[in-house]
Design a protein around this motif. Structure first.
Motif, PDB file in Angstrom:
ATOM      1  N   GLY A  94       0.820  -1.208   0.000  1.00  0.00           N
ATOM      2  CA  GLY A  94       0.000   0.000   0.000  1.00  0.00           C
ATOM      3  C   GLY A  94       0.855   1.259   0.000  1.00  0.00           C
ATOM      4  O   GLY A  94       1.899   1.312   0.641  1.00  0.00           O
ATOM      5  N   GLN A  95       0.462   2.261  -0.737  1.00  0.00           N
ATOM      6  CA  GLN A  95       1.156   3.547  -0.868  1.00  0.00           C
ATOM      7  C   GLN A  95       2.595   3.392  -1.367  1.00  0.00           C
ATOM      8  O   GLN A  95       3.471   4.188  -1.035  1.00  0.00           O
ATOM      9  CB  GLN A  95       1.137   4.313   0.460  1.00  0.00           C
ATOM     10  CG  GLN A  95      -0.259   4.745   0.809  1.00  0.00           C
ATOM     11  CD  GLN A  95      -0.565   4.459   2.268  1.00  0.00           C
ATOM     12  OE1 GLN A  95       0.269   4.048   3.043  1.00  0.00           O
ATOM     13  NE2 GLN A  95      -1.820   4.682   2.618  1.00  0.00           N
ATOM     14  N   GLY A  96       2.857   2.330  -2.131  1.00  0.00           N
ATOM     15  CA  GLY A  96       4.170   2.159  -2.752  1.00  0.00           C
ATOM     16  C   GLY A  96       5.267   1.683  -1.823  1.00  0.00           C
ATOM     17  O   GLY A  96       6.433   1.654  -2.204  1.00  0.00           O
ATOM     18  N   ALA A  97       4.926   1.310  -0.606  1.00  0.00           N
ATOM     19  CA  ALA A  97       5.938   0.826   0.342  1.00  0.00           C
ATOM     20  C   ALA A  97       6.373  -0.593  -0.037  1.00  0.00           C
ATOM     21  O   ALA A  97       5.576  -1.371  -0.540  1.00  0.00           O
ATOM     22  CB  ALA A  97       5.376   0.824   1.752  1.00  0.00           C
TER      23      ALA A  97
END
Length: 170
Positions: free
Chosen positions: A94-97
């Protein structure tokens, strides 16, 4: 008839040289072995116990497990030298993590045969490493259970492998 007997004798002689043993052949000359753990130098007690259990299982399968105190009879001394864990794959969460998608456990150990407590080591296996991987599961707790199982499987297989190396040289 004579050629068949000579051929069988030649095959038996050659097969014996490569470490192959007949299923109902003679037992190991050192005799049945007990499993003895060496000093624990890794912070993974469950892995150490699994290596010893794997060694006992393999000795039992080969008919070489002794039912005596390792301090009083010939023993296979097993030592776990290292337990490593490394990410096997990284994905995007999620969110590019970054998100770990799997993990690989490597368990390294060695073993040797000891005829008596004060005897010199024989049949040293050298360092042997076994690896086991596990992929991430969707449930948050699923990964933890799978990780523990993967570590246990790797350690158990290491114990089995150490016995095969000590008994046959392979």
């Amino acid at each position: 008839m004579i050629l068949a007997r000579l051929g069988f004798g030649l095959v038996a002689l050659l097969a014996g040289g490569c470490g192959y043993r007949l299923a109902h052949g003679a037992a190991d000359p050192i005799g049945p072995l007990a499993v003895q753990g060496a000093a624990v130098i890794v912070p993974a007690a469950a892995a150490v116990a699994a290596v010893e259990a794997g060694a006992r299982a393999e000795l039992s399968r080969s008919g070489q497990l002794a039912g005596c105190d390792p301090a009083r009879c010939p023993a296979l001394v097993v030592e776990v030298l290292r337990v490593d864990e490394e990410g096997a794959a990284v994905g995007v969460g999620g969110q590019g993590a970054p998100l770990g998608r799997g993990v690989t456990f490597s368990v390294t150990g060695r073993a040797y045969v000891r005829r008596a407590p004060s005897a010199a080591p024989e049949r040293d296996t050298g360092d042997v490493t076994v690896r086991e991987g596990v992929a991430r599961q969707d449930e948050p707790l699923g990964m933890e259970f799978s990780r523990e199982e993967a570590l246990q499987r790797a350690a158990h297989r290491l114990g089995e492998t150490l016995v095969r190396r000590a008994l046959t040289g392979f």
